[in-house]
Write an enzyme that holds these catalytic residues in place. Sequence first.
Site, PDB file in Angstrom:
ATOM      1  CG  ASP A   1      -0.259  -0.136   2.530  1.00  0.00           C
ATOM      2  OD1 ASP A   1       0.720   0.595   2.755  1.00  0.00           O
ATOM      3  OD2 ASP A   1      -0.683  -0.966   3.351  1.00  0.00           O
ATOM      4  N   GLY A   2       0.239   2.348  -0.332  1.00  0.00           N
ATOM      5  CA  GLY A   2       0.929   3.622  -0.382  1.00  0.00           C
ATOM      6  C   GLY A   2       0.073   4.688   0.260  1.00  0.00           C
ATOM      7  N   GLY A   3       0.289   5.931  -0.150  1.00  0.00           N
ATOM      8  CA  GLY A   3      -0.449   7.018   0.456  1.00  0.00           C
ATOM      9  C   GLY A   3      -1.880   7.124   0.002  1.00  0.00           C
TER      10      GLY A   3
ATOM     11  CB  VAL B   1      -1.212  -2.442  -4.940  1.00  0.00           C
ATOM     12  CG1 VAL B   1      -1.081  -3.131  -6.293  1.00  0.00           C
ATOM     13  CG2 VAL B   1      -1.060  -0.933  -5.107  1.00  0.00           C
TER      14      VAL B   1
ATOM     15  CE  LYS C   1      -2.198   3.203  -7.146  1.00  0.00           C
ATOM     16  NZ  LYS C   1      -1.700   4.564  -7.480  1.00  0.00           N
TER      17      LYS C   1
ATOM     18  CG  ASP D   1       5.410  10.170  -4.476  1.00  0.00           C
ATOM     19  OD1 ASP D   1       6.314  10.504  -3.680  1.00  0.00           O
ATOM     20  OD2 ASP D   1       4.505   9.368  -4.183  1.00  0.00           O
TER      21      ASP D   1
END
Length: 686
Positions: free
Chosen positions: A366-368, A372, A386, A482
Amino acid sequence: MFSPVLFRFSKPNSFLVLLFFLSYIHFLPCAQSQREPCDTLFRCGDLTAGFPFWGVARPQPCGHPSLGLHCQKQTNSTSLIISSLMYRVLEVNTTTSTLKLVRQDFSGPFCSASFSGATLTPELFELLPDYKTLSAYYLCNPSLHYPAKFICPNKGVGSIHQDDLYHNHCGGIFNITVPIGYAPEEGALNVTNLESVLKKGFEVKLSIDERPCQECKTNGGICAYHVATPVCCKTNSSSEVNCTPMMPSGSSAHAGLSKKGKIGIGFASGFLGATLIGGCLLCIFIRRRKKLATQYTNKGLSTTTPYSSNYTMSNTPTSTTISGSNHSLVPSISNLGNGSVYSGIQVFSYEELEEATENFSKELGDGGFGTVYYGTLKDGRAVAVKRLFERSLKRVEQFKNEIDILKSLKHPNLVILYGCTTRHSRELLLVYEYISNGTLAEHLHGNQAQSRPICWPARLQIAIETASALSYLHASGIIHRDVKTTNILLDSNYQVKVADFGLSRLFPMDQTHISTAPQGTPGYVDPEYYQCYRLNEKSDVYSFGVVLSELISSKEAVDITRHRHDINLANMAISKIQNDAVHELADLSLGFARDPSVKKMMSSVAELAFRCLQQERDVRPSMDEIVEVLRVIQKDGISDSKDVVVEIDVNGGDDVGLLKHGVPPPLSPETDKTTASSSNTTASSF
């Protein structure tokens, strides 16, 4: 002709099979003339092909989505894309259901090939037993001995071998398919002989059962596809076309029914009738709700949607109908489900992706902005899905932003966006190609750093490919915003795929910067952007400088366990390089102390990272210049490694002589220490 059934069944009770397929029957009115294109064969030069292929005069619904043939009119040659690689189709044998293929990039010199993976889709292709797969290694440690050794410009030392023996000593690996009798030489590889073998190609058999389509045609039908489901389309007495999924071979509804089976069919038919009545009532209810929604919209109560208004929505809440017309069976078959296309990408239903991910059970990370998950589509493609954390206005904008950016970009080092869900979906989902080898961060300082460390030549290649992708973005007017090692994915051959464009911005070409609130990841954010709210492409350059520092040091961008002056890797890198202490920054396990050519390359890359991390963005290089400098460093390193001579440095000096290798090092410790010390080079600790 080939006739597909992609779903293999055991032998269940016949009435259950019939119930399953009855539930998928659709009545699809369409003109008789719309059948004709699927009667047409694909023709290109001397090659002809029918179902399950499509291409040229055969529209996409006439064949499997992954079996699209392309005709090069200038050469009368046929090509087919498999797992993102282009193959030339030399032969199609309808009697044996086999194809003879050769990789397009193997048509020329071996060293000019893409050196990327060649994985056949197992759901569609099976390699014939007359052929085998060998491993081709490249960017290998030049000081070791390898069988079947070769040297290619920009790829360094390489080797051909049948086993996976050298992955710890080489930067990249890809597969080649050769006849079973081919054996590479023990000493130096005979590259000319290998090129000749590869140009002859190899044979595969379609992993498809052809009997259902034969039965369909015997009964006057036309074989076609809806997404990855084979369907049989027949014209009735009213010149209307009915398309139904083709039943697997051996599961005929009329073969060997017992008395209990017939009773079961009667029960199933009654149940199906009740279901249809309930469905009609549900449709009426949905229409009423849509009518009310339209009234609210007309009163100015519309909600934000993730797409622009250049297409219209269908009457079902999970499928999209694109305005405009397609010929043949396209309009009819598209109504069977959610196989529609928005701006070149496929639109999926939530249910389809829920099934593909096994109810979102296989989390990749996972991210911000979202988690996923791993999944497999019905056509066999492995995907990463996602799932955005929440459906707020901000998330919808990020969802739309990523689609708008990725739909128009094509670069070998950018992740491919396969599709998305519609605004009516329960959740906002994005579907990407699955990249199997994880993130660069995992390989540098994560759970794969010890088990499969990446050697220096491979790290340099990763830097080049990442810089190339960012250069392409900047040329397209896009700032990634990013850039970090967790957004740099690696496939099984360690080829880079830059991902995560949720924060990216389209940059007006006639402006020097845009003003926007700082966003990004601590440790990677451009200090000038953070302080002045002014974003331009040099912000990505700063972040890339941090990535270069990670490649050199194998350290994280932010680590609170380090000394307080070194918590931020950018600060640490600037300090070490400025004080002529690259050896204190470098990961010594990469060969910095024992291999002169590695030391030379790592020191040159450190100089480049130093330039990227400057506080003043005007003195940072552009991504175009970075790509050029990295390629020069790689080329010089390969030239040096061809004739390795081990020297004992009695003085212990680290001088590398960067200027003669074309790497301009402004503010570097050796070329201008006075200027460097007077400059403000303290990076933000954000």
